[in-house]
Design a protein around this motif. Structure first.
Motif, PDB file in Angstrom:
ATOM      1  N   LEU A  70      61.649 -27.473  89.156  1.00  0.00           N
ATOM      2  CA  LEU A  70      60.999 -28.614  89.783  1.00  0.00           C
ATOM      3  C   LEU A  70      61.262 -29.798  88.861  1.00  0.00           C
ATOM      4  O   LEU A  70      61.041 -29.710  87.648  1.00  0.00           O
ATOM      5  CB  LEU A  70      59.499 -28.378  89.923  1.00  0.00           C
ATOM      6  CG  LEU A  70      59.096 -27.198  90.809  1.00  0.00           C
ATOM      7  CD1 LEU A  70      57.589 -26.982  90.759  1.00  0.00           C
ATOM      8  CD2 LEU A  70      59.548 -27.430  92.252  1.00  0.00           C
ATOM      9  N   PRO A 128      61.311 -21.591  91.652  1.00  0.00           N
ATOM     10  CA  PRO A 128      60.831 -22.328  90.479  1.00  0.00           C
ATOM     11  C   PRO A 128      59.384 -21.987  90.121  1.00  0.00           C
ATOM     12  O   PRO A 128      58.900 -22.383  89.075  1.00  0.00           O
ATOM     13  CB  PRO A 128      60.957 -23.792  90.919  1.00  0.00           C
ATOM     14  CG  PRO A 128      60.826 -23.757  92.400  1.00  0.00           C
ATOM     15  CD  PRO A 128      61.417 -22.443  92.843  1.00  0.00           C
ATOM     16  N   MET A 129      58.691 -21.264  91.006  1.00  0.00           N
ATOM     17  CA  MET A 129      57.309 -20.861  90.725  1.00  0.00           C
ATOM     18  C   MET A 129      57.244 -19.427  90.199  1.00  0.00           C
ATOM     19  O   MET A 129      56.160 -18.864  90.064  1.00  0.00           O
ATOM     20  CB  MET A 129      56.451 -20.989  91.991  1.00  0.00           C
ATOM     21  CG  MET A 129      56.311 -22.404  92.511  1.00  0.00           C
ATOM     22  SD  MET A 129      55.504 -23.519  91.333  1.00  0.00           S
ATOM     23  CE  MET A 129      53.788 -23.056  91.546  1.00  0.00           C
ATOM     24  N   ASP A 143      51.462 -18.315  95.422  1.00  0.00           N
ATOM     25  CA  ASP A 143      51.814 -19.517  94.660  1.00  0.00           C
ATOM     26  C   ASP A 143      52.912 -20.368  95.312  1.00  0.00           C
ATOM     27  O   ASP A 143      53.321 -21.382  94.750  1.00  0.00           O
ATOM     28  CB  ASP A 143      52.293 -19.133  93.248  1.00  0.00           C
ATOM     29  CG  ASP A 143      51.155 -18.569  92.397  1.00  0.00           C
ATOM     30  OD1 ASP A 143      49.993 -18.745  92.776  1.00  0.00           O
ATOM     31  OD2 ASP A 143      51.456 -17.929  91.363  1.00  0.00           O
ATOM     32  N   CYS A 144      53.393 -19.970  96.486  1.00  0.00           N
ATOM     33  CA  CYS A 144      54.515 -20.676  97.128  1.00  0.00           C
ATOM     34  C   CYS A 144      54.166 -22.124  97.444  1.00  0.00           C
ATOM     35  O   CYS A 144      53.130 -22.415  98.009  1.00  0.00           O
ATOM     36  CB  CYS A 144      54.917 -19.954  98.414  1.00  0.00           C
ATOM     37  SG  CYS A 144      56.196 -20.819  99.330  1.00  0.00           S
ATOM     38  N   ILE A 145      55.060 -23.044  97.065  1.00  0.00           N
ATOM     39  CA  ILE A 145      54.840 -24.463  97.342  1.00  0.00           C
ATOM     40  C   ILE A 145      55.785 -24.972  98.439  1.00  0.00           C
ATOM     41  O   ILE A 145      55.902 -26.164  98.652  1.00  0.00           O
ATOM     42  CB  ILE A 145      54.985 -25.305  96.063  1.00  0.00           C
ATOM     43  CG1 ILE A 145      56.335 -25.052  95.396  1.00  0.00           C
ATOM     44  CG2 ILE A 145      53.855 -24.977  95.084  1.00  0.00           C
ATOM     45  CD1 ILE A 145      56.615 -25.936  94.191  1.00  0.00           C
TER      46      ILE A 145
END
Lengths: 262, 552
Positions: free
Chosen positions: A84, A143-144, A169-171
């Motif tokens: 990110l 990236p998480m 935790d997925c964005i």
């Protein structure tokens, strides 16, 4: 922002990074074009340092909104990396490109009219999860640091609760979907899994149900209306009289002495 | 990455030395004494940035003329329009809808869902992506009196006590009454709220709460709520249209004084888009990116208080805009995390604040403004702050206590996002404390509303951080996520009702012309254009080379 800023106690400084004295300048290659930036900046702040003003590709600046996913390589290295932009520190000779948007498949559903089990619903809406070849690129891309392939596997096994927990935790940045050889849109499938899991596989809160009924019946309107008319002194008195629930009390077990306003 | 440098590692020893004893005391329920109401007032007057006389000036024009507000706020209120009002042809519009929602965060999306349920067609216009908002950044939780020992009565008292009795009473009554309904709504929509195995909601204390009523979804409560309600809006996309990267720049009224639409600006194609609507809901969020008094901020990139500016030109005043919330715990180390919010949940789980000597100096769960003043005092007057290598001041937040109080692995389980954000830079917050300092966090004031989100202009509604009064001069943790959903929903319902009844007249921008005349009379003819839309973080030397804007 000046690179010559003296070291002194700084309490307030807006969002511009304070550079340490004698900050070293390093090359950052933004979409093939080299810019010199001071080291220690995040990729996002480095891009702004070069004079770019974001429209796309910048969101919360705190690692939670998924707007600023990016890919990078180092010169001469075959390995493709991700991050990110707001969370990754720029390193010399990073060659970067951001991915502000990636087309993902999503299907609509009526959360109040679900006529199948969660695993059947996932199978109907996202049958392509069964095409997963197990390459693990999604997991390496995330990236998480989510085990994306793991939650896709849980969907295939029909374990929607596990898929929901593993994907929490997925964005929705879409980086995994952009790399999937089976063309799966993991983030949208996972979002549906989480909603189904919360709705259908998690027990309802009974105390919430009964409190909501009490509110709808107007039980608290009278006492709230009294409070709105009260002068400040009386309010202060009530405020100071409040009993504080002990920190380690188990939910629903401690009860106050005064139960007249519950 | 490297973690703490040697000089800070050495200072951490002082924290480690006092830790076992502090943990023992916490287990026995002993804590540092909270300030009395009298002490709170003295502390606030002396140390809180809101109360310092500098950095403010009087507003010269508009409904708040004569008020003393922060310079940065006055600058945008006194800005001139981005459109030339006289030349805009309003006989032909580009889009017509029942309800126009400006802003695609939590409040706007909740409003859109309710207006759609009431049978309206809705357009959401948003500056960045749908969901880009401070909502996604709210980590700690959402309050609601859902447990047996609690009720909206006590929630009300906590809210007004935390707000120093400066809140708008009817708004607080609405907030606390609806709270359990909101939590129920979220459960019904399929939100992953933290629960016990039997379904009971897990709740915790927050600063200034008398009962444990903080509900959460891990440490990304706001992000979870946003992705669920946005997904729900997408499920209803036949009646809820979303236009992204198209912020509103001006409201349209009709000749009967109703609000009747807005002018959008497409950031990518540079087109202006005229939208006619029977009701308009302003849900543009707060203004952290104005960087009041130069403070760092925790806000989203788009938080530039645009709605306030448009509403102001349409004659809607704002309240309490001289009051800004500083979150007591923003990261100051490492540099990449500066301004990053460290959720109050860390303190809710038992972590204490410590000075350079590893001593406590305040009760860790004071209301936010009080906690903020305690930290500023410790770092300035007392001089026991910790200095980072580049000269930022802060105090320790002793997160390793959490595992010692609640068991190994609690930090990773309860604070997964924070854990990731620090371990990236080589700091394991379950073993090492964090360095924090207050940071600009929330706009307490804003557009004046009534309890259905309605305003003094018929057909114009507002909800969420863009509005003022709900929290008074200080908001408690967990009441902003609640606020946006309570008033978003109420505004959506009220706007739909209005849309069904209203007969709009001829569209006009005369209010904008009048406002600009007033600017001219007050010597502000050359004011900058507003709303701000996007912040600009280019360094000064680059800006100096950007001689002029060139259209190519």
């Amino acid at each position: 922002m000046s690179a010559k800023k003296k070291i002194q106690p700084v309490i307030a400084c807006g969002d511009k990074t304070i550079l340490p004295e004698g900050a070293k300048m390093i090359p950052l290659i933004i979409m093939g074009k080299e810019h010199m930036i001071p080291e220690t900046l995040t990729v996002m702040k480095a891009i702004e340092y070069t004079g770019h003003q974001y429209t796309r590709g910048c969101g919360c600046r705190g690692g939670i909104c998924g707007a600023c996913g990016f890919f990078y390589r180092f010169e001469g290295d075959y390995k493709l990396k991700t991050g990110l932009a707001c969370q990754t520190v720029a390193e010399p000779n990073m060659i970067i490109t951001q991915l502000p948007f990636f087309p993902m498949k999503r299907t609509s559903f009526d959360i109040e009219n679900l006529h199948a089990t969660p695993d059947e619903l996932i199978r109907m809406h996202y049958p392509e999860v069964f095409k997963c070849v197990g390459c693990g690129t999604c997991t390496r891309t995330c990236p998480m640091e989510i085990d994306v392939m793991g939650y896709v596997a849980a969907m295939k096994q029909g374990n929607i609760k596990k898929a929901a927990e593993k994907s929490f935790d997925c964005i929705l940045c879409g980086l995994c979907a952009s790399r999937c050889p089976a063309q799966i849109s993991q983030p949208t499938a996972a979002l549906m899994a989480r909603r189904l899991s919360a709705k259908m596989l998690t027990p309802k809160a009974e105390h919430l149900e009964s409190r909501a009924e009490e509110v709808k019946s107007g039980k608290y309107e009278g006492m709230l209306s009294d409070l709105t008319k009260m002068d400040e002194e009386s309010l202060k008195e009530l405020y100071l009289e409040r009993e504080r629930e002990p920190d380690l009390a188990k939910a629903g077990e401690w009860m106050p002495e005064d139960k007249s306003r519950l | 990455m490297s973690g703490y440098p040697a000089e800070l590692k050495k200072l951490i020893k002082a924290v480690e030395k006092t830790r076992p004893q502090r943990v023992e005391q916490s287990k026995k329920g002993e804590s540092f004494a909270a300030l009395t109401l009298e002490q709170r007032k003295i502390w606030l007057d002396k140390y809180h940035p809101d109360f310092k006389p500098s950095g403010k000036r009087e507003v010269k024009v508009g409904p708040n003329k004569g008020d003393l507000l922060p310079e940065e706020v006055v600058d945008i209120l006194e800005s001139k329009s981005r459109v030339d009002a006289k030349t805009v042809d309003l006989k032909n519009v580009d889009i017509e809808t029942d309800v126009l929602v400006i802003g695609g965060g939590g409040a706007g999306t909740a409003a859109a869902l309710m207006a759609q349920e009431a049978g309206c067609n809705v357009v959401i216009a948003t500056k960045l992506r749908h969901g880009d908002s401070n909502t996604v950044m709210a980590e700690g939780g959402i309050q609601g009196a859902t447990q047996e020992p609690d009720s909206p009565f006590y929630h009300y008292l906590d809210v007004v006590g935390g707000g120093h009795f400066s809140n708008e009473p009817k708004l607080v009554a609405a907030l606390t009454n609806d709270a359990p309904l909101i939590i129920k709504w979220l459960e019904d929509l399929g939100t992953m709220l933290d629960k016990e195995p039997d379904g009971r909601l897990k709740t915790r204390h927050g600063g200034g709460t008398s009962r444990k009523r903080m509900h959460s979804a891990g440490d990304m409560t706001g992000a979870e709520i946003m992705r669920v309600i946005r997904d729900e809006a997408r499920n209803r996309s036949s009646q809820i249209k979303v236009i992204e990267f198209a912020p509103a720049v001006e409201l349209i009224l009709d000749d009967k004084g109703n609000c009747a639409g807005a002018i959008l600006f497409d950031l990518e194609t540079k087109e202006f888009i005229k939208v006619k609507a029977k009701s308009v809901i302003m849900a543009t969020g707060g203004g952290g990116r104005l960087h009041i008094q130069g403070f760092a901020c925790t806000n989203h990139y788009g938080a530039t208080a645009d709605g306030l500016v448009m509403a102001y030109r349409a004659g809607v005043r704002n309240v309490l805009m001289d009051s800004t919330q500083y979150h007591p715990t923003g990261a100051v180390y490492p540099e990449q995390n500066v301004g990053l919010l460290i959720t109050e949940k860390v303190r809710g789980l038992g972590a204490q604040l410590l000075n350079i000597e590893g001593e406590q100096f305040c009760f860790p769960l004071e209301p936010r403004d009080i906690e903020t003043t305690c930290i500023i005092k410790e770092c300035t007057d007392i001089g026991k702050g910790v200095m980072t290598p580049i000269g930022r001041l802060g105090v320790w937040l002793d997160s390793p206590m959490i595992d010692m109080l609640h068991g190994e692995g609690t930090v990773r389980k309860e604070l997964p996002a924070k854990y990731i954000q620090f371990i990236r830079h080589g700091i394991d917050i379950s073993k090492e404390p964090m360095l924090i300092y207050p940071t600009l966090h929330y706009q307490n004031g804003g557009i004046e509303i009534m309890d259905q989100g309605d305003t003094t202009v018929p057909g114009f509604y507002s909800a969420g951080e863009a509005t003022g009064g709900v929290h008074g001069r200080n908001r408690l943790m967990g009441n902003s996520l609640l606020d946006i959903l309570v008033f978003g929903r109420r505004a959506g319902i009220a706007a739909a009702e209005h849309a069904k009844k209203v007969k709009n007249g001829k569209l006009t921008l005369s209010h904008v012309e009048d406002f600009e005349k007033e600017l001219g009379k007050s010597g502000l003819k050359d004011a900058k254009e507003g709303p701000m839309l996007l912040p600009d973080y280019a360094p000064d030397d680059v800006k100096a080379r950007q001689w002029k804007t060139m259209s190519v």
